[in-house]
Design an enzyme around this catalytic site. Structure first.
Site, mmCIF file in Angstrom:
data_model
loop_
_atom_site.group_PDB
_atom_site.id
_atom_site.type_symbol
_atom_site.label_atom_id
_atom_site.label_comp_id
_atom_site.label_asym_id
_atom_site.label_seq_id
_atom_site.Cartn_x
_atom_site.Cartn_y
_atom_site.Cartn_z
ATOM 1 N N TYR A 47 -18.820 -25.897 -6.663
ATOM 2 C CA TYR A 47 -18.287 -25.637 -8.003
ATOM 3 C C TYR A 47 -18.261 -26.914 -8.846
ATOM 4 O O TYR A 47 -18.391 -26.862 -10.056
ATOM 5 C CB TYR A 47 -16.851 -25.109 -7.915
ATOM 6 N N LYS A 87 -20.623 -22.644 7.265
ATOM 7 C CA LYS A 87 -22.030 -22.339 7.572
ATOM 8 C C LYS A 87 -22.582 -23.599 8.247
ATOM 9 O O LYS A 87 -23.536 -24.234 7.782
ATOM 10 C CB LYS A 87 -22.765 -21.992 6.259
ATOM 11 N N ASP A 136 -21.437 -15.682 7.147
ATOM 12 C CA ASP A 136 -22.093 -14.359 7.154
ATOM 13 C C ASP A 136 -21.410 -13.436 8.165
ATOM 14 O O ASP A 136 -21.095 -12.281 7.878
ATOM 15 C CB ASP A 136 -23.605 -14.477 7.401
ATOM 16 N N ASP A 192 -14.017 -17.908 -2.433
ATOM 17 C CA ASP A 192 -14.102 -17.030 -3.603
ATOM 18 C C ASP A 192 -14.679 -15.673 -3.184
ATOM 19 O O ASP A 192 -14.141 -14.614 -3.507
ATOM 20 C CB ASP A 192 -14.997 -17.697 -4.661
ATOM 21 N N ASP A 226 -12.583 -11.779 -2.507
ATOM 22 C CA ASP A 226 -12.890 -10.525 -3.215
ATOM 23 C C ASP A 226 -13.207 -9.424 -2.207
ATOM 24 O O ASP A 226 -12.787 -8.276 -2.355
ATOM 25 C CB ASP A 226 -14.094 -10.697 -4.156
HETATM 26 C C1 IPM Z 1 -11.466 -16.831 -9.049
HETATM 27 C C2 IPM Z 1 -12.487 -16.624 -10.127
HETATM 28 C C3 IPM Z 1 -12.964 -17.987 -10.614
HETATM 29 C C4 IPM Z 1 -13.599 -18.694 -9.439
HETATM 30 C C5 IPM Z 1 -13.899 -17.944 -11.838
HETATM 31 C C6 IPM Z 1 -13.315 -17.172 -12.989
HETATM 32 C C7 IPM Z 1 -14.307 -19.327 -12.272
HETATM 33 O O1 IPM Z 1 -13.544 -15.846 -9.669
HETATM 34 O O2 IPM Z 1 -10.412 -17.427 -9.347
HETATM 35 O O3 IPM Z 1 -11.681 -16.379 -7.933
HETATM 36 O O4 IPM Z 1 -14.789 -18.478 -9.156
HETATM 37 O O5 IPM Z 1 -12.912 -19.475 -8.804
HETATM 38 MN MN MN Z 2 -13.261 -15.050 -7.675
#
Ligand code: IPM
Ligand code: MN
Length: 372
Positions: A142, A189, A221, A245, A249
């Site tokens: 990032y 990884k 993975d 990240d 999710d």
């Molecule tokens: C998160 C979001 C952020 C990230 C974005 C909005 C930059 O997806 O907080 O998980 O990737 O960290």
């Molecule tokens: Mn995110």
């Protein structure tokens, strides 16, 4: 306790959900005799529109002079669809994380018994899941050097980590495991990436200080697969920025909705609390966004200041709302008219008056069905 809280609602559904969290914090302040003050500032696409800067100086200054930050969400489709945009809403959040040194992002993932049937995963697989993800937040790909060749045909993002960056979050993850189920899983990884091999080496060294904690390793993975095959095997997951990240999710599917997942971003000096979800532009202003992630982020804020009873009270109120189906449509198949602010109202009422909550629910629901 006196707390000055900076509120950065951001874009899309950010303002709607953050309003509910503020409402709930105000109820806690009055119930427990605390003095919480709230000051708002712009961040993200709205800040670009107003100030031509996704993180205006005034916003950063407010954050630095506050005890904690409550963050909504950022992002706008007009930037998502324009890869050549030089200024992007996300830069506001990334700069904020970096400037405030928020190196550890803690994301709890839980399967609520009342929501087991909301997940597309089988009930037996997810029941009892309780994971704490420790995502490194200010390093890695990032923040590494980004390059685009002059002809625009070659691009690169550098993934760089130092021993120091790994150590400081690893210690937090091991300490967390000691208060949980004594297990840390490092997700990396290391079969391919040099940076991951450094993670393994450093985390193994750190582990020597925590003999009561078991450390194991998974390639990312495989971890992505294990997360949905057998999520109960995880206690604390420790991982770098981008893997964290993605994995978080994915993990939100276990809870039944990404609208439930809160997070705390912690540094040496500052702390920010935010839902893990994005700005959900299609839902903006419709009252359908789930405020629970933001409300539970507020509970994490209270825990950060050792206000555990207060945080627990919020969690009980949240569970009650889930049980009574006072929930937004993402997790509510019973009533389709419960809005973002109705959920917030219920939780606020419950905190002010727990005995009355069932009656309030009846009122809320009757109000819905008679008025509409
Ligand atoms: C998160 C979001 C952020 C990230 C974005 C909005 C930059 O997806 O907080 O998980 O990737 O960290
Ligand atoms: Mn995110």
């Amino acid at each position: 306790m006196k707390l000055n809280i900076a509120v950065l609602p951001g874009d899309g559904i950010g303002p709607e959900v953050t309003n509910q969290a503020v409402k709930v914090l105000k109820a806690i302040a009055s119930e427990f005799d605390h003095n919480f003050t709230f000051k708002n500032a712009d961040v993200g696409a709205i800040a670009i529109d107003k100030h031509n800067n996704p993180l205006p100086d005034e916003t950063l200054d407010l954050c630095k002079s506050s005890d904690a930050i409550l963050f909504g969400s950022i992002g706008h489709p007009k930037y998502d669809n324009d890869p050549s945009a030089k200024v992007r809403p996300e830069q506001g959040l990334l700069k904020l994380r970096k400037e405030l040194g928020l190196f550890a992002n803690i994301r709890p993932v839980k399967a609520y018994d009342t929501l087991l049937n909301k997940s597309p995963l089988k009930r037996d697989i997810i029941k009892g899941t309780d994971i704490s993800i420790y995502r490194e937040l200010t390093g890695g790909i990032y923040f590494g050097k980004k390059q685009l060749s002059d002809d625009g045909n070659v691009a690169s993002d550098l993934c760089e980590y130092s021993r120091y960056e790994i150590e400081r979050i690893a210690h937090l993850a091991f300490e967390a495991a000691q208060n949980r189920n004594n297990k840390v899983t490092l997700v990396d990884k290391a079969n391919v990436l040099e940076s991951s091999r450094l993670w393994r080496k450093v985390v193994k060294d750190v582990a020597k200080n925590y003999k009561d904690v078991t450390l194991d390793f998974l390639f990312v993975d495989n971890a992505a697969m294990q997360m949905i095959l057998n999520p109960k095997q995880f206690d604390v997951i420790l991982t770098e920025n981008m893997f964290g990240d993605i994995i978080s999710d994915e993990a939100s599917v276990i809870g039944g909705s990404i609208g439930l997942l809160a997070s705390a971003s912690i540094g040496e000096k500052y702390a920010l609390f935010e839902p893990i979800h994005g700005s959900f532009p299609q839902a903006t202003g419709k009252g359908i966004a789930n405020p629970i992630a933001s409300i539970l982020s507020a509970a994490m804020l209270l825990e950060h200041f050792d206000l555990f009873n207060e945080a627990q009270f919020i969690k009980i109120a949240v569970e009650k709302s889930l049980k009574l189906h006072i929930s937004t449509p993402d997790i509510n198949s019973k009533y389709d008219t419960i809005t973002t602010s109705k959920v917030g109202d219920f939780i606020e009422d419950f905190i002010n008056n727990p005995e009355d909550s069932n009656m309030n629910f009846t009122n809320i629901h009757l109000g819905q069905s008679t008025i509409i």
